[in-house]
Design an enzyme around this catalytic site. Structure first.
Site, PDB file in Angstrom:
ATOM      1  N   CYS A  80      45.503 130.116  63.356  1.00  0.00           N
ATOM      2  CA  CYS A  80      46.630 130.797  62.709  1.00  0.00           C
ATOM      3  C   CYS A  80      47.841 129.911  62.443  1.00  0.00           C
ATOM      4  O   CYS A  80      48.255 129.709  61.298  1.00  0.00           O
ATOM      5  CB  CYS A  80      47.066 131.986  63.561  1.00  0.00           C
ATOM      6  SG  CYS A  80      45.780 133.213  63.829  1.00  0.00           S
ATOM      7  N   HIS A  85      53.722 131.249  62.933  1.00  0.00           N
ATOM      8  CA  HIS A  85      52.803 131.642  64.010  1.00  0.00           C
ATOM      9  C   HIS A  85      53.309 132.821  64.820  1.00  0.00           C
ATOM     10  O   HIS A  85      52.547 133.721  65.163  1.00  0.00           O
ATOM     11  CB  HIS A  85      52.526 130.464  64.951  1.00  0.00           C
ATOM     12  CG  HIS A  85      51.600 130.831  66.069  1.00  0.00           C
ATOM     13  ND1 HIS A  85      51.970 130.787  67.405  1.00  0.00           N
ATOM     14  CD2 HIS A  85      50.328 131.299  66.054  1.00  0.00           C
ATOM     15  CE1 HIS A  85      50.958 131.200  68.150  1.00  0.00           C
ATOM     16  NE2 HIS A  85      49.953 131.514  67.371  1.00  0.00           N
ATOM     17  N   ASP A 118      44.875 134.025  56.348  1.00  0.00           N
ATOM     18  CA  ASP A 118      45.211 132.723  56.920  1.00  0.00           C
ATOM     19  C   ASP A 118      43.995 131.902  57.344  1.00  0.00           C
ATOM     20  O   ASP A 118      44.109 130.704  57.585  1.00  0.00           O
ATOM     21  CB  ASP A 118      46.223 132.860  58.068  1.00  0.00           C
ATOM     22  CG  ASP A 118      45.691 133.615  59.277  1.00  0.00           C
ATOM     23  OD1 ASP A 118      44.606 134.210  59.218  1.00  0.00           O
ATOM     24  OD2 ASP A 118      46.399 133.602  60.315  1.00  0.00           O
ATOM     25  N   HIS A 119      42.827 132.505  57.404  1.00  0.00           N
ATOM     26  CA  HIS A 119      41.542 131.811  57.604  1.00  0.00           C
ATOM     27  C   HIS A 119      40.459 132.870  57.698  1.00  0.00           C
ATOM     28  O   HIS A 119      40.736 134.075  57.684  1.00  0.00           O
ATOM     29  CB  HIS A 119      41.529 130.934  58.867  1.00  0.00           C
ATOM     30  CG  HIS A 119      42.094 131.604  60.075  1.00  0.00           C
ATOM     31  ND1 HIS A 119      41.472 132.658  60.689  1.00  0.00           N
ATOM     32  CD2 HIS A 119      43.246 131.386  60.766  1.00  0.00           C
ATOM     33  CE1 HIS A 119      42.208 133.066  61.711  1.00  0.00           C
ATOM     34  NE2 HIS A 119      43.305 132.312  61.763  1.00  0.00           N
TER      35      HIS A 119
END
Length: 493
Positions: A74, A133, A338-339
């Site tokens: 993240c 984050h 974010d992924h």
């Protein structure tokens, strides 16, 4: 003389009007970040997923089918997109990447992120929820009281979050409907929850309400805005109101297409799902040695999809407000994951690998009067978003991004010069994705340290073919070297 004076005055006035009109007509930007969202959406061809609001946005925008993040975790992924930079140090791979980057940097540093660049160029910038984050934008440990130290001190005019009954951002991030959270309970919780509650019984419902309220305020400002909204779900724990679980028939949810360790891949490239197993009351533990049962895998995938549908509904509320406030026609909208996340793929439950499952995530961009709905199959990277937004909004920056502007692709132009390549970094490895292949080289002692996957013949990464095709590895290595930022200086270093 008088005539010339009048003409001169009219010229000045005309210039002023053009400048004023240009300023007032600047694009607004609504940037929506979604945590752990893989391309598990209807607009990505997954017809079993209920995501009508994101799909509706996609119907007027560009869906980047092959978008890859630079880091599959993240904080580091978000640091990379915000700075437009590929990782160059091991610290750039940590969740505290932005904190490390800004430590000791003068307060007038220009710019710390692309949000800061917008602010310096006259935009009013607001962050809500998890953009970097920290879930509320402030730096403090999981079980500490909220601090007053912003993670991005120069980027925001306002950084907002409603922690509700959980009290702090981190408690809310891992929160359950009764106000408890994973950390305070030492992980003695299930990795999912289905509760008969309203949307605002979970943090993302509160975030959507706050975003709607802030849009109403921004609509009355005579100033272009950059509004970033960060949603938590479908990040663990997979918690969502039961009505979103009820959208699915569990027995009809497909399992991972390949749930074994790929042939010719060292286990050091994968992991034993530690984050997932940290939820100690889960019915089964996941590991590379033993896959979870099909029944439990379906339960978990069901829980993940409920989270996707829940966050889709919250995004829908924000998009509806944008339309009702007549902001839709002059606001660029971006939805970004974010992924990715392994849902039992390759026996992994989580991110943190250099696999397609961890690195590929959604990117949808809608620019009114510019984009028309289509699915772009070019290979693009998260670092491309920085130069794209600054160019679209005529935001002047001296900062040199590692990315490329996506504007030619947004206009569906046949860009013959577009290089189909994206680079990613993690687990002491550098991975390169091209149109057909993924080449990964690891700086480690465990072998094999080179992996090659051919997505034309092996879309689910079943077999590492590097040993069988050294000529392809050799041919691709020159391009791979372009992504070698020196993050690991030498083997074993």
């Amino acid at each position: 003389m008088i005539k010339r004076g009048i003409l001169f005055f009219l010229g000045i006035w005309s210039t002023f009007l053009v400048t004023a009109q240009s300023s007032s007509n600047k694009w607004n930007v609504l940037f929506i970040a979604v945590d752990d969202l893989r391309p598990e959406l209807g607009c990505y061809g997954n017809k079993y997923v209920y995501s009508p609001n994101i799909d509706a946005l996609a119907s007027g925008g560009v869906v980047f089918m092959n978008h890859y993040v630079t880091v599959p975790t993240c904080g580091a992924s978000r640091a990379s997109i915000l700075t437009g930079k590929l990782p160059r140090t091991v610290q750039d791979l940590s969740n505290e990447a932005m904190e490390h980057k800004l430590k000791g940097v003068p307060s007038d540093f220009n710019p710390e992120t692309f949000v800061h660049a917008f602010r310096l160029n006259g935009y009013y910038t607001v962050g809500i929820g998890k953009i970097s984050h920290a879930p509320d934008g402030y730096i403090y440990k999981y079980q500490e009281p909220k601090s007053n130290r912003l993670e991005l001190p120069q980027s925001w005019d306002e950084m907002l979050f409603n922690a509700g009954k959980w009290g702090t951002g981190w408690n809310a991030f891992f929160g359950y409907t009764d106000g408890t959270n994973r950390n305070a309970l030492n992980g003695e919780v299930k990795p999912y929850e289905a509760a008969h509650v309203s949307d605002d019984a979970y943090p993302d419902g509160l975030t959507a309400a706050l975003a709607v309220q802030k849009l109403q305020e921004l609509a009355s400002r005579n100033q272009p805005f950059f509004l970033a909204v960060g949603f938590f779900k479908p990040h663990l724990p997979f918690n969502a109101p039961k009505k979103y679980w009820d959208l699915y028939e569990e027995e009809q949810i497909p399992l991972a297409p390949f749930s074994d360790i790929p042939e010719g891949v060292n286990e050091a490239s994968l992991h034993n799902s530690a984050e997932f197993n940290g939820y100690k009351k889960g019915e089964e533990k996941a590991s590379l040695r033993q896959a979870v049962s099909d029944a439990y895998a379906r339960k978990l995938r069901h829980a993940y999809l409920a989270g996707v549908s829940y966050v889709d509904a919250q995004i829908g509320k924000v998009l509806d407000a944008l339309k009702k406030l007549h902001l839709e026609e002059n606001t660029i909208v971006i939805v970004w994951g974010d992924h990715g996340w392994h849902l039992g793929d390759q026996r992994v439950w989580g991110k943190h690998t250099l696999s397609e499952w961890s690195l590929r995530s959604p990117l949808i961009i809608k620019v009114p009067s510019v984009t028309k709905a289509y699915s772009c199959k070019k290979i693009v990277s998260s670092v491309d978003i920085y130069p794209t937004l600054t160019e679209l909004c005529d935001v002047k920056v001296k900062h040199q991004s590692d990315g490329r502007s996506l504007i030619p692709l947004l206009k569906n132009l046949k860009d013959k010069n577009w290089e189909n390549v994206a680079y990613s970094y993690f687990r002491r490895g550098i991975s390169m994705r091209t149109e057909r292949y993924r080449l990964t080289k690891y700086f480690r002692t465990e072998t094999p340290a080179v992996e090659l996957f051919d997505y034309d013949s092996d879309p689910f990464e079943r077999k590492n073919m590097a040993a069988e095709h050294p000529e392809i590895v050799e041919r691709l290595t020159k391009l791979w070297e372009k992504g070698n930022t020196g993050i690991w200086k030498a083997k074993g270093g």
